[in-house]
Design a protein around this motif. Structure first.
Motif, PDB file in Angstrom:
ATOM      1  N   TYR A   1      -8.840   2.102   4.884  1.00  0.00           N
ATOM      2  CA  TYR A   1      -9.290   2.123   3.488  1.00  0.00           C
ATOM      3  C   TYR A   1     -10.205   0.947   3.157  1.00  0.00           C
ATOM      4  O   TYR A   1     -10.026  -0.157   3.681  1.00  0.00           O
ATOM      5  CB  TYR A   1      -8.095   2.073   2.529  1.00  0.00           C
TER       6      TYR A   1
ATOM      7  N   GLU B   1       0.645   4.811   0.723  1.00  0.00           N
ATOM      8  CA  GLU B   1      -0.315   5.690   1.373  1.00  0.00           C
ATOM      9  C   GLU B   1       0.013   7.131   1.014  1.00  0.00           C
ATOM     10  O   GLU B   1       0.916   7.753   1.571  1.00  0.00           O
ATOM     11  CB  GLU B   1      -0.262   5.485   2.893  1.00  0.00           C
TER      12      GLU B   1
ATOM     13  N   LEU C   1      -6.125  -3.602   4.462  1.00  0.00           N
ATOM     14  CA  LEU C   1      -6.395  -2.211   4.041  1.00  0.00           C
ATOM     15  C   LEU C   1      -7.194  -1.464   5.112  1.00  0.00           C
ATOM     16  O   LEU C   1      -6.963  -0.278   5.361  1.00  0.00           O
ATOM     17  CB  LEU C   1      -7.158  -2.202   2.713  1.00  0.00           C
TER      18      LEU C   1
ATOM     19  N   LEU D   1       0.853  -1.187   0.000  1.00  0.00           N
ATOM     20  CA  LEU D   1       0.000   0.000   0.000  1.00  0.00           C
ATOM     21  C   LEU D   1       0.886   1.233   0.000  1.00  0.00           C
ATOM     22  O   LEU D   1       1.736   1.391   0.882  1.00  0.00           O
ATOM     23  CB  LEU D   1      -0.884  -0.006   1.257  1.00  0.00           C
TER      24      LEU D   1
ATOM     25  N   LEU E   1      -2.052   0.754  -4.808  1.00  0.00           N
ATOM     26  CA  LEU E   1      -1.470  -0.550  -4.470  1.00  0.00           C
ATOM     27  C   LEU E   1      -0.462  -1.006  -5.513  1.00  0.00           C
ATOM     28  O   LEU E   1      -0.608  -0.702  -6.699  1.00  0.00           O
ATOM     29  CB  LEU E   1      -2.544  -1.643  -4.445  1.00  0.00           C
TER      30      LEU E   1
END
Ligand SMILES: [Zn+2]
Length: 293
Positions: free
Chosen positions: A50, A23, A45, A21, A29
């Protein structure tokens, strides 16, 4: 920007298979893992707040099902899926992918990989070598990276190199091992790709099996040496036999010699099975006619 390793808990084993991930705004991704671990990915996630629909961009290193199988679930929620040009048609029409997985894994195919459904063509974005894709204020550099597969990309994001399987397999303190399944492996081409990966002087290397490591130079140099050892191994053995069953115990013992810890060896077997690697090496030797004097 922060980068998180998401453990997909493949085959109920930690540290075998990851998704990453990134961020940032928006988050995205690298790798989805297979559909069989989709619920685990969802839970990972959620730890960062998320949901699937929050992920609008997914970068797939290559179309092998352990890396890309769940991509359709993100596409169904509106995400764009970035993939190597040689991989696009297989995401749009996964029939051939499923057929070859079924040939190899037989009745275990569904348990291992779950569903593999087609993705709408307009959601699948073909990349090109050297391309820079901007997501929010993050730049993703695409490196065409043949060797493990003809449909493989490595992604350089900030100082992290996401190497899929082209950076080999490395779990915990274990060795840095080549992943050499059929049908595409090509060791001389792979060695060139290693030089290319080195040239970016990344700070972290993040193979999909498993996690990020900060000794990039050592990692790539060890992979290079081990690939050359695999090349020498199969060139020598193929003169004696090209029969899978004859070579299997010899290959298994050879792979054992890279390991000091039997438990670690078992994790590698989940991530990078001997069966696939030997089949890949035999095919590579035959295609290149190493078996003919
Ligand atoms: Zn692969």
């Amino acid at each position: 920007m922060r980068i998180h390793t998401l453990d997909l808990n493949f085959l109920n084993s930690k540290q075998v298979l990851s998704s990453y991930l990134v961020e940032s705004d928006p988050p995205f991704l690298v790798e989805t893992g297979p559909d069989s671990t989709f619920e685990n990915l969802k839970a990972e996630l959620r730890k960062f707040g998320y949901e699937i629909k929050d992920i609008k961009y997914v970068f797939i290193t290559h179309i092998h099902l352990d890396h890309s199988g769940a991509a359709f679930r993100f596409a169904n929620e509106g995400a764009k899926i970035y993939v190597h040009p040689n991989g696009k048609r297989h995401l749009v029409n996964p029939e051939k992918l499923i057929r070859s997985a079924t040939m190899v894994y037989k009745e275990r195919t569904y348990e291992l990989w779950g569903d593999t459904l087609p993705i709408d063509e307009e959601k699948v974005i073909e990349t090109s070598d050297g391309q820079i894709i901007t997501i929010g204020d993050i730049q993703v550099r695409v490196l065409d990276s043949p060797g493990h597969a003809k449909h493989h990309n490595v992604y350089l994001i900030d100082d992290h190199l996401f190497t899929g399987d082209t950076g080999g397999v490395r779990i915990g303190n274990g060795p840095i091992m080549p992943a050499v399944p059929p049908p595409d492996i090509d060791i001389p081409i792979w060695l060139k790709t290693i030089e290319k990966m080195k040239s970016y002087n990344a700070t972290y290397i993040c193979p999909s099996h498993f996690g990020c490591f900060s000794d990039v130079e050592y990692h790539l140099e060890t992979l290079r040496k081990n690939l050359i050892k695999y090349d020498e191994f199969i060139k020598k053995q193929i003169k004696f036999s090209d029969d899978y069953n004859t070579l299997f115990p010899i290959f298994k013992e050879y792979v054992d010699s890279f390991f000091t810890d039997k438990k670690v060896r078992d994790f590698y077997q989940f991530a990078n099975p001997d069966e696939m690697n030997l089949a890949g090496l035999i095919r590579y030797a035959k295609v290149n006619k190493f078996d003919v004097e």
